[in-house]
Design a protein around this motif. Structure first.
Motif, PDB file in Angstrom:
ATOM      1  N   THR A 181       0.879  -1.163   0.000  1.00 46.09           N
ATOM      2  CA  THR A 181       0.000   0.000   0.000  1.00 46.09           C
ATOM      3  C   THR A 181       0.911   1.206   0.000  1.00 46.09           C
ATOM      4  N   ARG A 182       1.093   1.793  -1.160  1.00 42.91           N
ATOM      5  CA  ARG A 182       2.073   2.871  -1.252  1.00 42.91           C
ATOM      6  C   ARG A 182       1.404   4.222  -1.014  1.00 42.91           C
ATOM      7  N   ARG A 183       1.598   4.742   0.180  1.00 46.57           N
ATOM      8  CA  ARG A 183       1.086   6.073   0.492  1.00 46.57           C
ATOM      9  C   ARG A 183       2.248   7.028   0.680  1.00 46.57           C
ATOM     10  N   LEU A 184       3.085   6.685   1.649  1.00 47.03           N
ATOM     11  CA  LEU A 184       4.246   7.531   1.930  1.00 47.03           C
ATOM     12  C   LEU A 184       5.222   7.488   0.753  1.00 47.03           C
ATOM     13  N   GLY A 234       0.518  -2.109   4.805  1.00 45.61           N
ATOM     14  CA  GLY A 234      -0.346  -1.807   5.926  1.00 45.61           C
ATOM     15  C   GLY A 234       0.101  -2.649   7.104  1.00 45.61           C
ATOM     16  N   MET A 235       0.147  -2.069   8.283  1.00 45.95           N
ATOM     17  CA  MET A 235       0.610  -2.845   9.433  1.00 45.95           C
ATOM     18  C   MET A 235      -0.371  -3.967   9.726  1.00 45.95           C
ATOM     19  N   ILE A 245      -6.233   1.448   6.952  1.00 48.57           N
ATOM     20  CA  ILE A 245      -5.382   0.264   6.787  1.00 48.57           C
ATOM     21  C   ILE A 245      -4.589   0.079   8.078  1.00 48.57           C
ATOM     22  N   GLY A 246      -4.180  -1.141   8.325  1.00 43.37           N
ATOM     23  CA  GLY A 246      -3.453  -1.410   9.568  1.00 43.37           C
ATOM     24  C   GLY A 246      -4.384  -1.997  10.610  1.00 43.37           C
ATOM     25  N   THR A 247      -3.865  -2.218  11.796  1.00 48.46           N
ATOM     26  CA  THR A 247      -4.672  -2.780  12.869  1.00 48.46           C
ATOM     27  C   THR A 247      -5.173  -1.643  13.751  1.00 48.46           C
ATOM     28  N   PRO A 248      -6.209  -1.889  14.580  1.00 46.59           N
ATOM     29  CA  PRO A 248      -6.709  -0.813  15.439  1.00 46.59           C
ATOM     30  C   PRO A 248      -5.622  -0.232  16.339  1.00 46.59           C
ATOM     31  N   GLU A 249      -4.702  -1.077  16.827  1.00 48.25           N
ATOM     32  CA  GLU A 249      -3.654  -0.563  17.714  1.00 48.25           C
ATOM     33  C   GLU A 249      -2.502   0.049  16.942  1.00 48.25           C
ATOM     34  N   SER A 250      -2.205  -0.497  15.780  1.00 44.21           N
ATOM     35  CA  SER A 250      -1.106   0.037  14.960  1.00 44.21           C
ATOM     36  C   SER A 250      -1.652   0.415  13.594  1.00 44.21           C
TER      37      SER A 250
END
Lengths: 648, 213
Positions: free
Chosen positions: A150-153, A403-404, A377-382
């Motif tokens: 997931t290319r954002r940065l 995505g984490m 994207i990613g987990t709720p904590e990260s």
């Protein structure tokens, strides 16, 4: 300057950048010229591009760009056909340039060395161009290396000219800064960051919003922002790539931080080993200052902010915030006792916000798109994405942004693809499932790839006994011994320890001595118990993060690969990496009398014999460099996974 | 403000550290590198104690180990200075220090005064003997530690005396204390304060690091 004028200025920059990114007449040719690109031969490619264009009279616009993360394909060349597709070539050599440019000038895509193509706007039909590259050009987004990312940065890395302000503006840059300068309240930005759940990308994962809030609430008149780009982990180079590929992201993030937290000076603390990154960053700072996005009275808002680049003298411990500040003040980089924390008393006793460059570069993304987008994207904590550098025995080494929460297995097998190097080893030595990953550098863990629930986020790695670290992933295939890796990282931490507290200085030395014995095959069962006790003691009592985490490689490898340690006690290294536990022999029957390949290839002259008879190895001279095994055309060299015993 | 150290209620003012509160109340915590005048360094880690209840009164599931010399007394409500974990850590620290200075009266005194375990029998729960391979005096000399335990007292004392003639040099286990001398000039005027504060007598032999020539 008011809102309208500010917007008009950015729009004008956007249009200028857009014209540069997508020229109407000329071909836009970009060559990856970050450190990795140069090392792979980007210089020659760039030279060839200019030469060919001059000779053939092809109208081109050449740009040096940063790293798109495709280190496996360097040098990378990108070709933008006017009103057409963008083609990306990998492993380009100077000889290929002529064909690529000639076909490009005829609005065709040369298919040799083509990695994939993409379009400026994705409405255009892919089919229209397929006939031009009959093998079927692959859409970049669906390449195996890119599909799971997931290319954002990193979206614009390797595409835009790193220092060019207008090209960055054309891909949506500096609009977040405009938002903050004219619209959003300072506390609103902090609320957004807290809602987004951004966590420090430097390794510890401290919530950035909490850090910013405590600085915001501090009423001191003088505050500083420091971007931590002192990345010293072996195998990690995300920060360098960010500085070399899109430094304006960092500058924008820092200006927002300065505005929100009320600081007027920012520092980028980087390494003297990154000369190219420093050059690019300084050039970008210069452009931003010229445009009035940095310096005095930014955007007419009466707010001053300057950025200085500070160069580290080379100690790994400088990556620790308090040691970094000591170093910037001109002292020996030795961590300070906390509390007081940096947000209360940091650089020159002023409240200081130390953030990793990747954290700061994420700020514009959150401000621009909102916390919901970041959390999508990613987990709720990260939440969010993380850039990892991906090295080791995989086909696709490079930078990946995912995505984490992605499982390590998916990342390694889906994006990296494990290399098959079975030729090196006899079948009985180790099974293919024994791939390990080392995540997070010297403070990170050595973990089995097959570990259940091993995901790339802060919680997943912590529950497995590791840390995220700055995000270096080293894939250890069958050519790496986990004990040797643990030993390497502990020696690294010992060498880079500031030498102040007893557990880190003397305790690590003791651990290193034990691991040296294990690798040499002279350790006993008791040594492993001692190692465990010492590891616990060191992480219990050390003063700073470096010491507390330094034993993680040993602890984790003892936990998951105890059997490998056990085999070392029995003087057997399953992967035959530990040189004291293996030796070579020449099988006389397979060695033809007329061949002298091994003898001439041996760098230490350890292989001796006469022309016409089988050669023998002088074991005391052999450095186990594997040169003879790789050179022997007859397979006459045998590797024995046991120490050499002199025959009586 | 109040803190309970080993079940004893102690009063303190806001700036006090755990170590100073304990010493003021007659509770002994061993410490090598902390000094009343020359301050703390947090280097020896022998003064580590366990926090049982934090400042908010929450009971910690796993006690947190902190150095008493550099932790403010206000960060905890209840601490203890002895436990199997603390004792084991102290014993390992002493073993590690004794690798540097094999036969130092200072360390011997520390062991005796604070009853730190010293001997060949198991000192941890696993029944494993000392995890630090011992060294002879000759081996320690060969390692070049010169009897120094790097508590840093001399450096801090020299700084406090306004001279700053001493400095740490080197990294990792090769760290040592030197007297830098630029083209023969050093800030040292032989006041002798380093020798006075040195617990092991190593300050007698601080090497001069000449540079700039």
């Amino acid at each position: 300057m008011n809102v309208r004028e500010g917007n008009a200025k950015l729009l004008a920059l956007c249009e200028e950048g857009w014209d540069r990114l997508y020229p109407q007449e000329a071909l836009r040719v970009t060559v990856g010229m970050s450190t990795c690109g140069r090392a792979a031969g980007g210089d020659e490619v760039l030279e060839a591009v200019e030469k060919v264009a001059a000779e053939k009279g092809i109208a081109i616009e050449v740009r040096e760009v940063g790293c798109r993360g495709w280190c496996w394909a360097e040098p990378v060349l990108e070709l933008q056909i006017p009103q057409g597709p963008r083609a990306v070539y990998g492993h380009v050599e100077a000889a290929d340039v002529e064909r690529i440019l000639r076909l490009g000038s005829e609005r065709k895509v040369a298919k040799a060395k083509l990695c994939g193509i993409t379009y400026r706007d994705r409405f255009e039909l892919l089919d229209r161009w397929v006939e031009l590259a009959p093998e079927g050009p692959e859409d970049i987004e669906s390449m195996p290396f890119m599909a799971h990312q997931t290319r954002r940065l990193t979206a614009a890395w390797g595409h835009i000219e790193p220092w060019s302000l207008c090209e960055y503006a054309a891909v949506g840059g500096y609009s977040a800064m405009l938002n903050v300068a004219y619209g959003m309240s300072r506390i609103g930005v902090i609320n957004d960051i807290e809602l987004a759940g951004l966590r420090g990308r430097g390794g510890a994962g401290f919530p950035t919003g909490v850090k910013w809030r405590s600085l915001y609430e501090n009423e001191s008149k003088q505050k500083y922002i420091i971007a931590n780009a002192d990345e010293g982990d072996p195998g990690a180079y995300m920060d360098r790539s960010l500085l070399e590929s899109n430094p304006h992201q960092l500058i924008e993030g820092m200006v927002i931080a300065g505005f929100v937290l009320g600081a007027d000076r920012g520092f980028v603390f980087t390494r003297s080993e990154y000369p190219h990154a420093i050059e690019v960053l300084n050039r970008a700072i210069g452009e931003a200052e010229q445009a009035g996005f940095l310096g005095k009275d930014i955007l007419g808002r009466g707010f001053d902010f300057t950025i200085e680049v500070v160069c580290s003298a080379g100690a790994y411990v400088c990556g620790e915030a308090t040691a970094m500040v000591e170093s910037m003040e001109g002292n020996r980089p030795s961590p300070r006792i906390r509390p007081p924390h940096m947000s209360e008393r940091g650089l020159w006793d002023a409240p200081t916000c130390v953030n990793n460059v990747e954290t700061l570069a994420n700020i514009p993304i959150i401000v621009k798109n909102g916390s919901e987008y970041f959390r999508s994207i990613g987990t709720p904590e990260s939440p969010g994405t993380k850039v990892f550098s991906f090295v080791g025995s995989i086909k696709h080494t490079g930078l990946i942004e995912i995505g984490m929460g992605m499982s390590v297995r998916k990342a390694v097998e889906g994006i990296g693809e494990v290399m098959d190097i079975s030729a090196y080893h006899p079948e009985e030595s180790i099974s293919a499932a024994d791939v390990a990953v080392q995540i997070g550098g010297p403070s990170g863990a050595v973990l089995p790839l097959e570990l259940d629930g091993l995901t790339l986020d802060f919680e997943g790695l912590r529950s497995a006994g590791g840390i995220m670290g700055s995000g270096g992933i080293v894939v250890l295939g069958r050519e790496s011994c986990v004990v040797d890796i643990a030993r390497y990282f502990l020696h690294f931490s010992l060498r880079e320890s500031c030498g102040r507290c007893v557990p880190c200085r003397d305790g690590l030395k003791e651990c290193c001595d034990i691991l040296d014995r294990v690798v040499a095959g002279t350790a006993c069962e008791n040594d492993l118990h001692h190692l465990e006790t010492l590891c616990r003691y060191i992480s219990d009592t050390s003063m700073c993060g470096l010491g507390k985490m330094a034993t993680t490689p040993a602890k984790s490898s003892l936990r998951y690969f105890r059997d490998v340690y056990q085999r070392h006690l029995e003087q057997n290294c399953p992967t035959m990496v530990c040189k004291d536990l293996m030796h070579f022999e020449i099988i006389a029957e397979k060695c033809p009398p007329s061949c002298t390949t091994c003898g001439t290839s041996c760098p230490t002259n350890a292989i001796v014999g006469h022309y016409g008879e089988a050669f023998t190895i002088k074991q005391d001279l052999c450095t186990k460099c594997w040169m003879c095994t790789s050179q022997c055309p007859y397979g006459a060299l045998k590797v024995l996974p046991e120490p050499y015993c002199k025959e009586d | 403000m109040n803190i309970i150290i080993d079940d004893k209620l102690c009063e303190f003012d806001a700036t006090a550290t755990i170590l100073s509160v304990a010493h003021a109340n007659g509770i002994e915590i061993p410490a090598l590198c902390a000094h009343k005048v020359f301050g703390k360094a947090g280097a020896c880690r022998i003064c580590c104690v366990e926090i049982l209840e934090d400042a908010d009164g929450a009971v910690l599931e796993e006690p947190e180990l902190v150095p008493a010399c550099s932790t403010g007394a206000s960060t905890a409500l209840r601490i203890r200075t002895r436990s199997p974990r603390i004792d084991e850590n102290r014993a390992i620290t002493v073993d590690l220090l004794r690798k540097r200075v094999v036969d130092s009266p200072a360390i011997r005194e520390l062991i005796e005064r604070y009853h730190i375990y010293d001997g060949p029998a198991p000192y941890n729960a696993d029944g494993v003997d000392s995890c630090v391979a011992p060294r002879t005096t000759e081996e320690a000399d060969e390692a070049g530690h010169d009897g120094c335990i790097l508590c840093g007292l001399c450096v801090r004392a020299c700084k406090k005396a306004g001279k700053r003639a001493l400095a740490y040099y080197g990294m990792g286990d090769e760290t040592r204390i030197v007297k830098p001398s630029y083209k023969g000039n050093t800030a040292c005027d032989e006041c002798g304060i380093c020798r006075k504060v040195c617990p092991t007598g190593a300050a007698e032999r601080i090497e001069t690091l000449a540079y700039g020539e």
